[in-house]
Design a protein around this motif. Structure first.
Motif, short mmCIF file in Angstrom:
data_model
loop_
_atom_site.label_atom_id
_atom_site.label_comp_id
_atom_site.label_asym_id
_atom_site.label_seq_id
_atom_site.Cartn_x
_atom_site.Cartn_y
_atom_site.Cartn_z
N MET A 242 0.84 -1.38 0.02
CA MET A 242 0.02 -0.04 -0.09
C MET A 242 0.86 1.17 0.21
SD MET A 242 -2.76 1.35 2.61
CE MET A 242 -1.61 1.99 3.81
N HIS A 243 1.81 1.40 1.05
CA HIS A 243 2.64 2.60 0.94
C HIS A 243 3.58 2.64 -0.03
CE1 HIS A 243 1.37 2.42 5.34
NE2 HIS A 243 1.15 3.57 5.19
N LEU A 244 4.17 1.53 -0.69
CA LEU A 244 5.17 1.55 -1.33
C LEU A 244 4.65 1.91 -2.79
CD1 LEU A 244 8.17 0.91 -2.49
CD2 LEU A 244 7.73 -1.38 -2.44
N PHE A 245 3.82 1.22 -3.17
CA PHE A 245 3.08 1.16 -4.52
C PHE A 245 1.96 2.24 -4.76
CE2 PHE A 245 5.02 -3.25 -4.87
CZ PHE A 245 5.92 -3.04 -5.28
N TYR A 246 0.83 1.95 -3.99
CA TYR A 246 -0.34 2.55 -4.35
C TYR A 246 -0.50 3.78 -3.73
CZ TYR A 246 -1.17 -2.11 -5.87
OH TYR A 246 -1.03 -3.19 -6.48
N ASN B 59 2.42 5.89 -3.36
CA ASN B 59 3.47 6.68 -3.80
C ASN B 59 3.97 6.31 -5.28
OD1 ASN B 59 6.45 6.96 -3.90
ND2 ASN B 59 6.85 5.96 -2.07
N VAL B 60 4.56 5.10 -5.72
CA VAL B 60 5.12 4.96 -6.82
C VAL B 60 4.05 5.34 -8.02
CG1 VAL B 60 5.76 3.47 -8.59
CG2 VAL B 60 6.61 3.25 -6.25
N LEU C 146 6.08 -2.96 -15.15
CA LEU C 146 5.78 -2.50 -13.74
C LEU C 146 4.81 -3.07 -13.06
CD1 LEU C 146 7.19 -0.84 -11.33
CD2 LEU C 146 5.78 1.01 -12.07
N VAL C 147 3.60 -2.92 -13.68
CA VAL C 147 2.23 -3.21 -13.24
C VAL C 147 2.02 -4.90 -12.99
CG1 VAL C 147 -0.34 -3.51 -13.54
CG2 VAL C 147 0.96 -1.62 -14.09
N ARG C 148 2.91 -5.54 -13.82
CA ARG C 148 3.07 -6.78 -13.73
C ARG C 148 3.96 -7.30 -12.58
NH1 ARG C 148 5.45 -11.27 -18.20
NH2 ARG C 148 4.38 -13.01 -17.19
#
Length: 260
Positions: free
Chosen positions: A126-130, A132-133, A228-230
């Motif tokens: 959650m914090h790393l991808f959604y 943030n990135v 990246l999404v994969r």
């Protein structure tokens, strides 16, 4: 028998983990809690590329510390070194050494031998991808990442007319979106600043794959984004095979190389 419980993992958002670890975090030149990579300082900001700029502005300092880093072979921090350095900094009040390593000193969690610095302080998706990135990449694609428009409107930006069209299409689909799929969708153009993590999940894995396809985004950037999404999809799985783990690393390294 006697059952013992040991704390082995500590999670939270980036500022919380840095505070618990007594680490400088993104405000320090050794910005990463996991490795010894050195950031590039310019105008009171720390930039963190694996390949430093070849034509830095005159305002950029500490260039003697700039290095080219291989993301597959980074100089990783180790538990024994972290503990030794933290104790040394605390006892000697060696602030120069603290700045060099990015560690303020000891923290209370060092009393636990079950904690491994820094591997026990895990990142969550959650914090790393959604939050943030994915939001950062979306802002870059729509030309809103940099404060200066001259920097934002580069070749990676989407067609200027694409974002309003995407937002309008999402708004018109609100009543048709099945309730079994989750909450009603909101226009990313109008409500992206209010998006919660679960909405960025849906955007990343469902809508962006459809809406960012050519002509909204040039093909080479679209395909890199799909990689990246994969990779993020594999990272979210409860279980992952060794082959999928190796593929995930390969996809992430490919995206890093492409993006830089």
């Amino acid at each position: 028998f006697t059952l013992y419980a040991h704390i082995t993992l500590v999670s939270g958002d980036q500022p919380a983990r840095e505070k618990l670890m007594n680490h400088y975090g993104s405000s320090g030149s050794r910005y990463c809690t996991y490795c010894y990579a050195h950031g590039c300082y310019n105008r009171a900001r720390i930039y963190c590329p694996f390949n430093p700029p070849t034509n830095p502005p005159p305002t950029a300092t500490n260039q003697a510390h700039w290095r080219i880093y291989d993301p597959a072979n980074l100089p990783m921090r180790k538990d024994e070194e972290w503990r030794y350095d933290a104790i040394h900094i605390t006892q000697t009040m060696n602030f120069k050494r603290a700045e060099e390593l990015g560690i303020h000193g000891q923290c209370i969690l060092m009393r636990l031998t079950s904690i491994d610095f820094p591997r026990s302080f895990v990142l969550d998706s959650m914090h790393l991808f959604y939050i943030n990135v994915i939001p950062a990449i979306f802002n870059h694609f729509r030309g809103k990442f940099f404060p200066l428009n001259s920097l934002s409107n580069d070749s990676t930006s989407t067609d200027a007319a694409a974002t309003p069209v995407i937002g309008s299409d999402m708004s018109s689909s609100t009543q048709k979106y099945p309730a079994d799929f989750g909450d009603q969708i909101r226009s990313i153009k109008e409500f992206c600043h209010q998006y919660k993590a679960h909405e960025w999940v849906v955007w990343a894995h469902v809508f962006s794959i459809i809406y960012l396809n050519d002509p909204a985004l040039p093909k080479k950037y679209y395909h890199a984004y799909l990689g990246l999404v994969r990779a993020i999809h594999f990272c979210r799985l409860d279980e992952i095979t060794k082959a999928d783990l190796q593929l995930t690393e390969k996809l992430l390294f490919a995206f890093i190389q492409h993006y830089e």
